[in-house]
Design a protein around this motif. Structure first.
Motif, PDB file in Angstrom:
ATOM      1  N   ARG A 152      -3.670   3.052 -10.588  1.00  0.00           N
ATOM      2  CA  ARG A 152      -4.446   3.049 -11.828  1.00  0.00           C
ATOM      3  C   ARG A 152      -4.163   4.309 -12.645  1.00  0.00           C
ATOM      4  O   ARG A 152      -4.166   4.277 -13.878  1.00  0.00           O
ATOM      5  CB  ARG A 152      -5.935   2.914 -11.532  1.00  0.00           C
ATOM      6  CG  ARG A 152      -6.316   1.531 -11.048  1.00  0.00           C
ATOM      7  CD  ARG A 152      -7.797   1.252 -11.125  1.00  0.00           C
ATOM      8  NE  ARG A 152      -8.088  -0.084 -10.611  1.00  0.00           N
ATOM      9  CZ  ARG A 152      -7.909  -1.206 -11.287  1.00  0.00           C
ATOM     10  NH1 ARG A 152      -7.445  -1.158 -12.534  1.00  0.00           N
ATOM     11  NH2 ARG A 152      -8.197  -2.380 -10.745  1.00  0.00           N
ATOM     12  N   ALA A 192      -7.378  -2.311   4.585  1.00  0.00           N
ATOM     13  CA  ALA A 192      -8.143  -2.249   3.337  1.00  0.00           C
ATOM     14  C   ALA A 192      -8.186  -0.825   2.774  1.00  0.00           C
ATOM     15  O   ALA A 192      -8.102  -0.624   1.552  1.00  0.00           O
ATOM     16  CB  ALA A 192      -9.564  -2.770   3.572  1.00  0.00           C
ATOM     17  N   GLY A 193      -8.319   0.160   3.643  1.00  0.00           N
ATOM     18  CA  GLY A 193      -8.389   1.540   3.182  1.00  0.00           C
ATOM     19  C   GLY A 193      -7.112   1.995   2.503  1.00  0.00           C
ATOM     20  O   GLY A 193      -7.154   2.632   1.437  1.00  0.00           O
ATOM     21  N   GLU A 205      -4.330   1.368  -4.747  1.00  0.00           N
ATOM     22  CA  GLU A 205      -4.854   0.874  -6.025  1.00  0.00           C
ATOM     23  C   GLU A 205      -5.308   2.033  -6.904  1.00  0.00           C
ATOM     24  O   GLU A 205      -5.003   2.077  -8.109  1.00  0.00           O
ATOM     25  CB  GLU A 205      -6.026  -0.076  -5.779  1.00  0.00           C
ATOM     26  CG  GLU A 205      -6.642  -0.606  -7.067  1.00  0.00           C
ATOM     27  CD  GLU A 205      -7.916  -1.398  -6.831  1.00  0.00           C
ATOM     28  OE1 GLU A 205      -8.391  -2.033  -7.794  1.00  0.00           O
ATOM     29  OE2 GLU A 205      -8.431  -1.376  -5.693  1.00  0.00           O
ATOM     30  N   ALA A 206      -6.026   2.993  -6.330  1.00  0.00           N
ATOM     31  CA  ALA A 206      -6.507   4.139  -7.097  1.00  0.00           C
ATOM     32  C   ALA A 206      -5.339   4.940  -7.669  1.00  0.00           C
ATOM     33  O   ALA A 206      -5.366   5.361  -8.837  1.00  0.00           O
ATOM     34  CB  ALA A 206      -7.383   5.020  -6.208  1.00  0.00           C
ATOM     35  N   SER A 220       0.794  -1.228   0.000  1.00  0.00           N
ATOM     36  CA  SER A 220       0.000   0.000   0.000  1.00  0.00           C
ATOM     37  C   SER A 220       0.824   1.275   0.000  1.00  0.00           C
ATOM     38  O   SER A 220       0.274   2.362  -0.242  1.00  0.00           O
ATOM     39  CB  SER A 220      -0.951   0.011   1.207  1.00  0.00           C
ATOM     40  OG  SER A 220      -0.231   0.079   2.422  1.00  0.00           O
ATOM     41  N   LEU A 236      -4.867   0.051   1.119  1.00  0.00           N
ATOM     42  CA  LEU A 236      -4.720  -0.708  -0.122  1.00  0.00           C
ATOM     43  C   LEU A 236      -5.592  -0.107  -1.219  1.00  0.00           C
ATOM     44  O   LEU A 236      -5.154   0.010  -2.377  1.00  0.00           O
ATOM     45  CB  LEU A 236      -5.104  -2.170   0.102  1.00  0.00           C
ATOM     46  CG  LEU A 236      -4.136  -3.007   0.942  1.00  0.00           C
ATOM     47  CD1 LEU A 236      -4.772  -4.359   1.276  1.00  0.00           C
ATOM     48  CD2 LEU A 236      -2.808  -3.213   0.221  1.00  0.00           C
ATOM     49  N   ALA A 237      -6.817   0.266  -0.890  1.00  0.00           N
ATOM     50  CA  ALA A 237      -7.711   0.859  -1.882  1.00  0.00           C
ATOM     51  C   ALA A 237      -7.154   2.181  -2.400  1.00  0.00           C
ATOM     52  O   ALA A 237      -7.235   2.471  -3.604  1.00  0.00           O
ATOM     53  CB  ALA A 237      -9.099   1.055  -1.284  1.00  0.00           C
ATOM     54  N   ILE A 260      -6.652  -5.768  -4.862  1.00  0.00           N
ATOM     55  CA  ILE A 260      -6.153  -5.702  -3.487  1.00  0.00           C
ATOM     56  C   ILE A 260      -6.597  -6.944  -2.737  1.00  0.00           C
ATOM     57  O   ILE A 260      -7.618  -7.554  -3.057  1.00  0.00           O
ATOM     58  CB  ILE A 260      -6.617  -4.427  -2.759  1.00  0.00           C
ATOM     59  CG1 ILE A 260      -8.141  -4.404  -2.600  1.00  0.00           C
ATOM     60  CG2 ILE A 260      -6.121  -3.192  -3.484  1.00  0.00           C
ATOM     61  CD1 ILE A 260      -8.643  -3.228  -1.760  1.00  0.00           C
ATOM     62  N   THR A 274      -1.431  -7.999  -7.535  1.00  0.00           N
ATOM     63  CA  THR A 274      -2.250  -7.984  -6.325  1.00  0.00           C
ATOM     64  C   THR A 274      -1.471  -7.277  -5.229  1.00  0.00           C
ATOM     65  O   THR A 274      -0.345  -7.669  -4.896  1.00  0.00           O
ATOM     66  CB  THR A 274      -2.594  -9.412  -5.862  1.00  0.00           C
ATOM     67  OG1 THR A 274      -3.390 -10.054  -6.869  1.00  0.00           O
ATOM     68  CG2 THR A 274      -3.379  -9.382  -4.556  1.00  0.00           C
TER      69      THR A 274
END
Length: 270
Positions: free
Chosen positions: A60, A49-50, A56-57, A24, A52-53, A71, A43
């Motif tokens: 991208r 989770a936050g 990911e954004a 992350s 990682l999200a 993720i 992956t």
């Protein structure tokens, strides 16, 4: 399963699935970006989770069109969590071809003040986590007769640093694991290597700077200069520099690189 864009198909890691722990931020996120740029499906794995999200954004935006990014929440220190998380990742993008064991923590304390809890925490995340993740990913690599495992260790795994006995012991363990496993799989199409960064511009170094400032009263610039002083280039290493070394070790043409511990540290360790 999305195989990526036509543009990705010409890239050296097209069709490969890479899982990056501690993905992350910092070196992990930089490794993910470098692997995506070379066509891999990636992956990002970690506990939050936050975070990682958000990573990911960001990736991208930085990655080629059509890049496959996902993720996976897991805790590398928990064997059941790792096995479940790796199975979910493989179900999404296919077997894990490339494993980057990057998740880690660092804590400083004089040896006399290093209690059993700190010792266990440094080994659980830095060493046992690498063990769990490697055990989860290796069988599919052996079956496919192709795989790349890159362990992000540290120059602390190649030399000694005062006040970091637990962390240094864990990173020496990662280097030892790298060498032993590399010999086991040397004829099976799988390579195992370590990348050993010196002090790198990451959250860990920012925490170290804050710790020096708090304990010594020095200014932030002076504290950063102290950490950079061990690098003959007199600077902190950048995450992208570490990631480029990791990505190179994952290429097909790097197949002769096995059991190596590569210092990315400006010449600090030779």
């Amino acid at each position: 399963m999305n195989q990526g864009s036509t543009t990705q198909g010409a890239l050296p890691l097209a069709g490969k699935h890479a899982l990056v722990t501690g993905g992350s931020r910092g070196i992990g996120a930089a490794c993910a970006q470098a692997l995506l740029a070379r066509g891999a499906r990636v992956t990002l794995a970690g506990r939050d989770a936050g975070s990682l999200a958000a990573a990911e954004a960001s990736l991208r935006v930085l990655s080629p069109p059509g890049a496959d990014i996902a993720i996976q929440v897991l805790d590398v220190a928990d064997e059941d969590s790792v096995r479940a998380g790796f199975a979910a990742a493989a179900g999404r993008f296919g077997r894990i071809d490339i494993l980057v064991n990057n998740a880690g923590q660092a804590a400083a304390a004089p040896f006399g003040k290093t209690d059993a809890a700190l010792w266990r925490r440094m080994l659980d995340v830095n060493l046992t986590g690498t063990f769990h993740c490697t055990q989860a990913a290796l069988p599919a690599m052996l079956e496919a007769k192709w795989g790349r495992i890159v362990n992000v260790a540290s120059t602390a795994g190649l030399t000694g640093y005062r006040y970091t006995a637990a962390y240094t012991a864990a990173k020496h363990g990662v280097v030892g694991l790298t060498r032993a496993l590399a010999l086991e799989v040397a004829t099976k199409g799988v390579t195992v290597n370590a990348v050993c960064p010196g002090y790198t511009e990451t959250d860990i170094v920012r925490d170290a700077v804050a710790n020096i400032v708090a304990k010594t009263g020095r200014g932030e610039d002076e504290a950063r200069a102290e950490l950079a002083a061990g690098n003959p280039q007199k600077r902190l290493v950048q995450s992208g520099e570490v990631a480029n070394a990791v990505a190179w070790l994952c290429l097909a043409e790097s197949a002769a690189m096995n059991g190596q511990s590569i210092a990315v540290a400006g010449g600090e360790v030779m």
